[in-house]
Design a protein around this motif. Structure first.
Motif, mmCIF file in Angstrom:
data_model
loop_
_atom_site.group_PDB
_atom_site.id
_atom_site.type_symbol
_atom_site.label_atom_id
_atom_site.label_comp_id
_atom_site.label_asym_id
_atom_site.label_seq_id
_atom_site.Cartn_x
_atom_site.Cartn_y
_atom_site.Cartn_z
ATOM 1 N N PRO A 186 0.798 -1.233 0.000
ATOM 2 C CA PRO A 186 0.000 0.000 0.000
ATOM 3 C C PRO A 186 0.829 1.281 0.000
ATOM 4 N N GLU A 187 2.080 1.199 0.457
ATOM 5 C CA GLU A 187 2.926 2.393 0.482
ATOM 6 C C GLU A 187 3.636 2.653 -0.836
ATOM 7 N N PHE A 188 3.602 1.666 -1.746
ATOM 8 C CA PHE A 188 4.384 1.815 -2.981
ATOM 9 C C PHE A 188 3.577 1.565 -4.255
ATOM 10 N N LYS A 189 2.299 1.335 -4.121
ATOM 11 C CA LYS A 189 1.515 0.988 -5.303
ATOM 12 C C LYS A 189 1.486 2.101 -6.349
ATOM 13 N N GLU A 190 1.750 3.343 -5.923
ATOM 14 C CA GLU A 190 1.758 4.457 -6.887
ATOM 15 C C GLU A 190 2.876 4.316 -7.908
ATOM 16 N N ALA A 191 3.936 3.566 -7.564
ATOM 17 C CA ALA A 191 5.030 3.357 -8.517
ATOM 18 C C ALA A 191 4.558 2.592 -9.739
ATOM 19 N N TRP A 192 3.424 1.903 -9.634
ATOM 20 C CA TRP A 192 2.833 1.178 -10.760
ATOM 21 C C TRP A 192 2.448 2.129 -11.888
ATOM 22 N N ARG A 219 10.032 6.473 2.235
ATOM 23 C CA ARG A 219 9.475 5.237 2.799
ATOM 24 C C ARG A 219 10.496 4.109 2.735
ATOM 25 N N ILE A 220 11.256 4.071 1.645
ATOM 26 C CA ILE A 220 12.347 3.097 1.551
ATOM 27 C C ILE A 220 13.368 3.364 2.656
ATOM 28 N N ARG A 263 12.958 4.788 5.510
ATOM 29 C CA ARG A 263 12.431 4.406 6.823
ATOM 30 C C ARG A 263 12.482 2.893 7.024
ATOM 31 N N ARG A 264 12.135 2.152 5.976
ATOM 32 C CA ARG A 264 12.153 0.691 6.084
ATOM 33 C C ARG A 264 13.574 0.154 6.234
ATOM 34 N N LEU A 265 14.483 0.752 5.511
ATOM 35 C CA LEU A 265 15.871 0.325 5.638
ATOM 36 C C LEU A 265 16.389 0.601 7.044
ATOM 37 N N ALA A 266 15.968 1.737 7.609
ATOM 38 C CA ALA A 266 16.375 2.055 8.981
ATOM 39 C C ALA A 266 15.794 1.045 9.962
ATOM 40 N N GLU A 267 14.551 0.617 9.704
ATOM 41 C CA GLU A 267 13.920 -0.390 10.573
ATOM 42 C C GLU A 267 14.583 -1.751 10.427
ATOM 43 N N GLU A 268 14.983 -2.072 9.186
ATOM 44 C CA GLU A 268 15.584 -3.385 8.920
ATOM 45 C C GLU A 268 17.037 -3.455 9.368
ATOM 46 N N LYS A 269 17.793 -2.394 9.083
ATOM 47 C CA LYS A 269 19.240 -2.423 9.296
ATOM 48 C C LYS A 269 19.700 -1.597 10.490
ATOM 49 N N GLY A 270 18.825 -0.724 10.985
ATOM 50 C CA GLY A 270 19.237 0.188 12.040
ATOM 51 C C GLY A 270 19.814 1.465 11.451
ATOM 52 N N LEU A 271 19.879 2.502 12.259
ATOM 53 C CA LEU A 271 20.348 3.813 11.788
ATOM 54 C C LEU A 271 21.864 3.928 11.735
ATOM 55 N N GLY A 272 22.541 3.113 12.502
ATOM 56 C CA GLY A 272 23.977 3.314 12.667
ATOM 57 C C GLY A 272 24.222 4.056 13.968
ATOM 58 N N THR A 273 25.348 3.814 14.576
ATOM 59 C CA THR A 273 25.616 4.336 15.919
ATOM 60 C C THR A 273 25.586 5.857 15.992
ATOM 61 N N ILE A 274 26.292 6.520 15.054
ATOM 62 C CA ILE A 274 26.389 7.987 15.137
ATOM 63 C C ILE A 274 25.042 8.666 14.874
ATOM 64 N N PRO A 275 24.339 8.352 13.753
ATOM 65 C CA PRO A 275 23.029 8.989 13.540
ATOM 66 C C PRO A 275 22.036 8.682 14.665
ATOM 67 N N LYS A 276 22.066 7.448 15.144
ATOM 68 C CA LYS A 276 21.135 7.069 16.211
ATOM 69 C C LYS A 276 21.406 7.882 17.466
ATOM 70 N N THR A 277 22.667 8.034 17.815
ATOM 71 C CA THR A 277 23.029 8.803 19.002
ATOM 72 C C THR A 277 22.603 10.258 18.864
ATOM 73 N N ILE A 278 22.888 10.840 17.708
ATOM 74 C CA ILE A 278 22.539 12.252 17.483
ATOM 75 C C ILE A 278 21.034 12.464 17.557
ATOM 76 N N LEU A 279 20.279 11.595 16.884
ATOM 77 C CA LEU A 279 18.827 11.779 16.829
ATOM 78 C C LEU A 279 18.158 11.450 18.156
ATOM 79 N N HIS A 280 18.495 10.292 18.723
ATOM 80 C CA HIS A 280 17.792 9.838 19.929
ATOM 81 C C HIS A 280 18.194 10.617 21.173
ATOM 82 N N ARG A 281 19.478 10.910 21.303
ATOM 83 C CA ARG A 281 19.954 11.509 22.548
ATOM 84 C C ARG A 281 20.081 13.031 22.499
ATOM 85 N N VAL A 282 20.208 13.573 21.285
ATOM 86 C CA VAL A 282 20.398 15.024 21.185
ATOM 87 C C VAL A 282 19.180 15.706 20.570
ATOM 88 N N VAL A 283 18.867 15.374 19.329
ATOM 89 C CA VAL A 283 17.766 16.055 18.633
ATOM 90 C C VAL A 283 16.446 15.871 19.368
#
Length: 722
Positions: free
Chosen positions: A306-312, A386-387, A389-409
């Motif tokens: 449902p998030e990608f059907k417009e690519a059709w 959307r891709i 976001r899914r990649l972040a959910e599947e693979k994780g954000l990585g230590t540095i981006p995760k730290t900056i976003l979760h602990r600082v931003v």
């Protein structure tokens, strides 16, 4: 087999592309000519009506896919064709190779087919001892060069005539001059015998019409007609997304495809193949074999999502590539697989592997230029996010981006404390100047072609707190001002101007103290959790005092408050209605000033001043407000507008893009600076603090005397002169 590029490999491919001056010149020339040609080709056509009809029809085709497959199969079969449904690319390769073996095929001629490139059909034919000859000129050039297509419509656009002449000379073992008509004639002579000797012809399809069981081909060369008619066997490899309902829909696609792809009114050849036709084999007439391979290979998965059907709705015109700032600089090969550009990244995600899209998806600036020209109205940047976001959910954000976003931003107090500290310690790199012009070590690339602004000594929130003490209760309308990070900590002067202008029309303005980052950094890195946390925090802050309006002077922030908060909280019963109620009050500064009747026409004229205007991406293509600031600014006595070339092209800021890809951001900015300077204007006006940071830094780096100001600043200065 999937191979996820390392960051180093990906960066190296970008650097290699940026150093390829031949490719960049070719893409640059086409990018300059394309908008003009496209506009001319669409003269007399209601573009938006046509785009709407195509998008709606393609969406409807997707919903009725199984019925279309059944109808197409029945219609094509009763006309003598053999229709085969291939679930995967391997399945399609196996069918075609097995058919060729059974018929004793020794050589195959092919017309242009991205679907065959997608499944590497030529390699499978070669492995079976069957020689495949590309007969599209661009594809043949790439075949003899040992390269892949860099564009869906113009596969060899990245090569110069001199490079092509070298490939011709090496292949034909004789000197071929870099003369285009001569090379075309040479290719025609070389390939003519291949058509006559081929045992099988393979094509793709631009359309597969269920109503008649027809295959539609839209081409500029006669090779496709020769491929479909001369060999005794014709195989059409057709992606499922090419299935359409009827000839009326086909007519719309034929009308849009060449105009959008290359700026032509129509292509040289429009061919429909309906059923088998007689052919001559060994001096005897017999029915020609027609095999149609309907290939899935991830397409149904994309459609069912449902998030990608417009690519059709894509008709494979590649107009999105033609206007993409990133593609124009790095070309198609950097994307790593068969399909390039934003839409190519989406297709790669489904047709190849999720990992294969991990690096290319980062190349999207999110400028939205592609959405404006797409005949299928596909929101490509949204799908890219959307891709991400899914990649972040599947693979994780990585230590540095995760730290900056979760602990600082996501932690307002910590983030603001760090910014206050930075404002006191930045002297080392700024030398006390308003710009940082040089950064040391591996940060140096961030200041190539641009300077960076310093953090303000006093945040805007501190000024606002004091200001509101003396202005409380003076207005008829309560306005809560959302400053955003840049106005709060880098450009307080913009916030002060917003207060001046809105107070002049009777507004009482407040700066809710607990407001935090709008969440855009989290959004563009695919971090949904941080986006949700910030959305809730900001809603609570901005509800303070039940304001009549919530105003922002940053289009990215405006979109976050108006659209993104609603989107990320839509499934949370406790917050969904609050997000919608907030969104209903959100207004962009210039839009609110205009609607409240801000009048600067009586201001004192202190001399004529020319200005040009930069349309920030979000401001024009999401808020659709590009005319509003122009109307406000031209009311100022003495202000004369000089439009710049490509005023709505991205400046290369794109949030964190300038940090992730400074090597791409810098030349995009350079083009913008050149266009600004060409106007010889005294000032450039902008409604986005991010663009002010990028363009202002570029002007400073070029030692330009052109001022850059937010629309609010210009209006506030005019009001002071009344």
């Amino acid at each position: 087999m999937s191979h996820q590029q390392s960051n180093e490999e990906f960066k190296n491919s970008i650097q290699k592309a940026l150093k390829d001056q031949v490719m960049r010149s070719a893409l640059g020339r086409f990018a300059e000519a394309y908008p003009i040609s496209r506009k001319a080709a669409y003269t007399g056509v209601d573009i938006e009506q046509l785009r709407t009809e195509i998008a709606c029809a393609k969406a409807r085709d997707g919903e009725n896919l199984d019925e279309l497959i059944k109808q197409f199969t029945q219609e094509a079969t009763k006309r003598g064709a053999v229709v085969y449904y291939a679930k995967t690319g391997d399945d399609a390769n196996r069918y075609i190779v097995d058919l060729a073996k059974k018929r004793g095929v020794k050589s195959v001629v092919k017309s242009k087919s991205m679907a065959s490139e997608e499944i590497h059909l030529n390699k499978h034919l070669e492995a079976a001892g069957i020689k495949a000859y590309e007969t599209d000129l661009g594809e043949w050039i790439l075949q003899i060069a040992g390269q892949r297509p860099s564009h869906m419509v113009m596969p060899a656009i990245h090569l110069s005539k001199e490079q092509v002449a070298t490939y011709f000379s090496n292949t034909l073992s004789r000197d071929i001059p870099p003369d285009i008509p001569f090379m075309v004639d040479t290719a025609r002579k070389e390939l003519r015998d291949k058509f006559l000797q081929a045992d099988m012809g393979i094509t793709g399809a631009n359309m597969a019409v269920a109503q008649t069981g027809s295959i539609g081909l839209v081409t500029n060369e006669g090779n496709a007609r020769l491929t479909t008619t001369l060999p005794p066997i014709h195989v059409a490899l057709v992606g499922l997304e090419k299935l359409i309902a009827d000839l009326g829909e086909a007519a719309n696609i034929i009308k849009a495809l060449p105009k959008s792809a290359t700026g032509q009114i129509i292509t040289s050849y429009v061919t429909f193949v309906t059923g088998v036709t007689p052919t001559e084999v060994d001096n005897q007439e017999r029915p020609k074999e027609l095999h149609i391979v309907l290939m899935d290979n991830g397409r149904r998965q994309m459609l069912d999502d449902p998030e990608f059907k417009e690519a059709w709705q894509c008709i494979r015109c590649a107009s999105c590539l033609n206007v993409c700032p990133s593609y124009q600089l790095v070309g198609g090969h950097v994307y790593g697989h068969i399909y390039a550009g934003g839409i190519g990244t989406i297709l790669t995600y489904f047709f190849n592997d999720h990992d294969d899209a991990a690096k290319p998806q980062n190349l999207c600036l999110g400028c939205g230029k592609c959405v404006e020209v797409c005949p299928g109205k596909i929101p490509i940047p949204d799908l890219i996010l959307r891709i991400r976001r899914r990649l972040a959910e599947e693979k994780g954000l990585g230590t540095i981006p995760k730290t900056i976003l979760h602990r600082v931003v996501a932690n307002r107090k910590l983030m603001h404390s760090l910014l206050r500290i930075a404002s006191k310690t930045q002297f080392v790199v700024s030398g006390g100047q308003p710009f940082i012009r040089h950064l040391p070590f591996f940060f140096s690339e961030l200041t190539e072609g641009r300077s960076l602004p310093t953090i303000a000594e006093q945040p805007f929130r501190d000024w606002a707190k004091e200001h509101e003490k003396s202005n409380s209760g003076r207005g008829k309308k309560r306005v809560n001002f959302y400053g955003g990070c840049l106005i709060d900590f880098t450009y307080p002067r913009i916030g002060k101007a917003v207060y001046d202008v809105l107070e002049s029309v009777g507004c009482e303005i407040y700066f809710p103290w607990e407001q935090a980052c709008c969440g855009a950094p989290a959004k563009y890195l695919g971090d949904a959790d941080t986006m949700i946390r910030l959305a809730k925090q900001n809603i609570e802050a901005l509800e303070e005092g039940n304001p009549d309006y919530i105003v922002s002077a940053c289009p990215t922030c405006t979109l976050a408050l108006r659209d993104d908060f609603v989107d990320v909280l839509k499934d949370d019963p406790a917050w969904a209605d609050r997000a919608k109620a907030l969104a209903a009050k959100v207004r962009d500064f210039s839009d609110l000033a205009h609607s409240l009747g801000v009048d600067v026409s009586k201001a004192k004229n202190n001399g004529d001043k020319t200005f040009t205007y930069h349309d920030s991406c979000h401001y024009k293509r999401h808020l659709h407000l590009s005319e509003v600031p122009r109307e406000l600014l031209t009311q100022v006595p003495g202000m004369q507008l000089v439009e710049m070339k490509d005023s709505d092209e991205c400046c290369g800021m794109a949030g964190s893009y300038m940090v992730k890809f400074p090597e791409i951001s810098a030349p995009i900015l350079e083009k913008k600076i050149n266009n600004i300077q060409a106007t010889k204007a005294d000032m450039i006006c902008v409604d986005c603090p991010g663009c002010i940071m990028q363009i202002g830094g570029g002007l400073d780096s070029h030692q330009s005397k052109i001022e850059i100001k937010h629309t609010a600043e210009v209006l506030a200065e005019a009001l002071r002169k009344k």
